[in-house]
Design a protein around this motif. Structure first.
Motif, short mmCIF file in Angstrom:
data_model
loop_
_atom_site.label_atom_id
_atom_site.label_comp_id
_atom_site.label_asym_id
_atom_site.label_seq_id
_atom_site.Cartn_x
_atom_site.Cartn_y
_atom_site.Cartn_z
N VAL A 1 130.68 -2.64 36.32
CA VAL A 1 129.69 -2.20 37.31
C VAL A 1 130.33 -1.26 38.33
O VAL A 1 129.81 -0.17 38.59
CB VAL A 1 129.07 -3.42 38.03
N ASN A 2 131.46 -1.67 38.90
CA ASN A 2 132.04 -0.90 40.00
C ASN A 2 132.76 0.36 39.57
O ASN A 2 132.68 1.39 40.24
CB ASN A 2 133.03 -1.79 40.77
N VAL A 3 133.49 0.29 38.45
CA VAL A 3 134.32 1.42 38.05
C VAL A 3 133.69 2.22 36.91
O VAL A 3 133.36 3.40 37.07
CB VAL A 3 135.74 0.96 37.66
N LEU A 4 133.51 1.60 35.75
CA LEU A 4 132.97 2.34 34.61
C LEU A 4 131.56 2.83 34.88
O LEU A 4 131.20 3.95 34.50
CB LEU A 4 133.00 1.47 33.35
N GLY A 5 130.76 2.01 35.56
CA GLY A 5 129.40 2.45 35.90
C GLY A 5 129.42 3.66 36.81
O GLY A 5 128.63 4.60 36.64
N THR A 6 130.34 3.66 37.76
CA THR A 6 130.48 4.81 38.66
C THR A 6 130.93 6.05 37.91
O THR A 6 130.43 7.16 38.15
CB THR A 6 131.47 4.46 39.78
N VAL A 7 131.85 5.87 36.97
CA VAL A 7 132.29 7.01 36.17
C VAL A 7 131.15 7.55 35.31
O VAL A 7 130.96 8.77 35.19
CB VAL A 7 133.48 6.62 35.27
N ARG A 8 130.37 6.64 34.71
CA ARG A 8 129.25 7.09 33.87
C ARG A 8 128.27 7.95 34.65
O ARG A 8 127.87 9.03 34.20
CB ARG A 8 128.49 5.87 33.30
N VAL A 9 127.87 7.49 35.82
CA VAL A 9 126.88 8.22 36.62
C VAL A 9 127.46 9.53 37.13
O VAL A 9 126.81 10.58 37.10
CB VAL A 9 126.37 7.34 37.78
N THR A 10 128.70 9.48 37.59
CA THR A 10 129.35 10.69 38.10
C THR A 10 129.45 11.75 37.00
O THR A 10 129.12 12.92 37.22
CB THR A 10 130.75 10.36 38.64
N LYS A 11 129.91 11.35 35.84
CA LYS A 11 130.05 12.29 34.72
C LYS A 11 128.71 12.90 34.35
O LYS A 11 128.60 14.11 34.09
CB LYS A 11 130.66 11.58 33.52
N ILE B 1 143.51 -2.57 50.43
CA ILE B 1 144.45 -3.68 50.62
C ILE B 1 143.92 -4.91 49.88
O ILE B 1 142.70 -5.08 49.74
CB ILE B 1 144.63 -3.98 52.13
N SER B 2 144.82 -5.75 49.41
CA SER B 2 144.43 -6.93 48.63
C SER B 2 144.41 -8.18 49.51
O SER B 2 144.97 -8.20 50.61
CB SER B 2 145.41 -7.14 47.47
N TYR B 3 143.74 -9.20 49.01
CA TYR B 3 143.69 -10.48 49.72
C TYR B 3 143.46 -11.60 48.72
O TYR B 3 142.97 -11.38 47.61
CB TYR B 3 142.59 -10.48 50.79
N GLU B 4 143.84 -12.81 49.11
CA GLU B 4 143.73 -13.96 48.21
C GLU B 4 142.27 -14.19 47.80
O GLU B 4 141.36 -14.07 48.60
CB GLU B 4 144.25 -15.24 48.88
N GLY B 5 142.12 -14.55 46.54
CA GLY B 5 140.78 -14.89 46.05
C GLY B 5 139.88 -13.70 45.79
O GLY B 5 138.71 -13.88 45.48
N GLY B 6 140.45 -12.52 45.90
CA GLY B 6 139.59 -11.34 45.73
C GLY B 6 140.06 -10.39 44.66
O GLY B 6 139.62 -9.23 44.62
N ALA B 7 140.92 -10.86 43.76
CA ALA B 7 141.60 -9.92 42.84
C ALA B 7 140.65 -9.14 41.96
O ALA B 7 140.86 -7.93 41.74
CB ALA B 7 142.62 -10.67 41.99
N SER B 8 139.62 -9.76 41.43
CA SER B 8 138.72 -9.02 40.53
C SER B 8 138.03 -7.88 41.27
O SER B 8 137.89 -6.77 40.76
CB SER B 8 137.69 -9.95 39.89
N TYR B 9 137.60 -8.16 42.51
CA TYR B 9 136.90 -7.15 43.30
C TYR B 9 137.87 -6.11 43.86
O TYR B 9 137.59 -4.91 43.81
CB TYR B 9 136.14 -7.84 44.43
N THR B 10 139.01 -6.57 44.39
CA THR B 10 139.96 -5.59 44.95
C THR B 10 140.51 -4.67 43.87
O THR B 10 140.70 -3.49 44.11
CB THR B 10 141.12 -6.29 45.69
N ALA B 11 140.73 -5.22 42.68
CA ALA B 11 141.21 -4.37 41.58
C ALA B 11 140.18 -3.29 41.26
O ALA B 11 140.51 -2.13 41.04
CB ALA B 11 141.49 -5.22 40.34
N ALA B 12 138.89 -3.68 41.22
CA ALA B 12 137.84 -2.72 40.92
C ALA B 12 137.69 -1.68 42.02
O ALA B 12 137.55 -0.48 41.75
CB ALA B 12 136.52 -3.46 40.71
N LYS B 13 137.73 -2.12 43.27
CA LYS B 13 137.56 -1.17 44.37
C LYS B 13 138.78 -0.27 44.55
O LYS B 13 138.66 0.87 45.01
CB LYS B 13 137.22 -1.91 45.67
N HIS B 14 139.96 -0.77 44.19
CA HIS B 14 141.11 0.13 44.14
C HIS B 14 140.86 1.22 43.09
O HIS B 14 141.27 2.37 43.26
CB HIS B 14 142.39 -0.64 43.81
#
Length: 267
Positions: free
Chosen positions: A124-134, A158-171
């Motif tokens: 949703v956060n990364v590939l979806g953004t790439v699809r729409v942008t392209k 910046i990262s924080y505990e318990g947020g790895a899936s979201y922080t990885a995507a937003k990075h």
């Protein structure tokens, strides 16, 4: 020896680089526009004179908002290439793309990672953004003064505990914006990233925690967390600067949040 040339006292003439301050009929596409920041952004851009295309999965909510603000509702699933292609095919003009669709879907530590949730978050956060942008980039280029906006997050910085899936995507979203700014530097398309901190919306924390009690606890005691309209205000400001002005990255937090890990909570 030749005499030094005195600097000109005349200001630089930017008369041809007018600010698109009023939307003036410019077409803005906002993804994830059925609620939260997306809905607030669609409403704000419409008020500023943009012709707004609201795109999201929940067509019922989308249609209601589009009718109220005079926009156009288009059902869109950013994880479905066919849906994204249909959006692009149905647009004659795009001046602004606000890539807002996204979200967090768990708060597990890495040791307890739900890989299905990780895949959904990234899609949703990364590939979806790439699809729409392209898909919409050719129209942004053709506009002659396109704006490509990414709604990121301080979680992308910046990262924080318990947020790895979201922080990885937003990075991922953050580096996508940085890369596109390099790749499009010679073209008439600005690349803007808005990175909000704590924003209180009706669905974000609820989708993440799956519990209204836990979602309410995220904001408990925080005096005046940001609301969706605050972020929409930042987006509207960025896309209405003169087009030679690029807001690369705008970090916005409530005053009560000094950093990702430092939040003042009143008793």
């Amino acid at each position: 020896m030749s005499s030094p040339v005195a600097p000109s006292s005349s200001p630089v003439d930017r008369s041809s680089d007018t600010a698109p301050s009023a939307g003036s009929g410019r077409v803005a596409v906002v993804t994830g526009a059925s609620s939260g920041i997306g809905a607030a952004t669609a409403e704000r851009l419409a008020a500023d004179g943009f012709s707004v295309v609201l795109a999201a999965r929940r067509i019922d909510r989308l249609t209601e908002l589009a009718e109220r603000i005079g926009g156009r509702a288009v059902q869109l699933d950013v994880t479905d290439p066919t849906s994204v292609a249909a959006l692009a095919d149905g647009l004659d003009r795009v001046d602004v793309l606000v890539n807002n669709a996204g979200g967090a879907f768990d708060s597990n530590p890495v040791a307890d990672a739900d890989l299905d949730s990780w895949e959904r978050t990234y899609d949703v956060n990364v590939l979806g953004t790439v699809r729409v942008t392209k898909a919409l980039l050719p129209a942004l280029r053709a506009s002659g003064a396109g704006d490509l906006v990414f709604v990121g997050s301080t979680a992308g910085l910046i990262s924080y505990e318990g947020g790895a899936s979201y922080t990885a995507a937003k990075h991922g979203v953050h580096t996508l914006a940085e890369t596109l700014r390099l790749e499009l530097v010679a073209e008439p398309v600005r690349v803007v990233e808005i990175a909000p901190g704590m924003v209180k919306t009706e669905e974000f924390s609820l989708n993440r925690t799956k519990s209204q009690e836990k979602a309410d606890a995220v904001y408990r005691g925080v005096r005046e967390p940001l609301v969706a309209a605050d972020v929409a205000d930042c987006i509207a400001w960025a896309v209405t600067r003169p087009h030679h002005v690029n807001v690369d990255l705008l970090v916005v937090r409530p005053r009560a949040q000094a950093a990702q890990h430092k939040v003042h909570r009143e008793q």
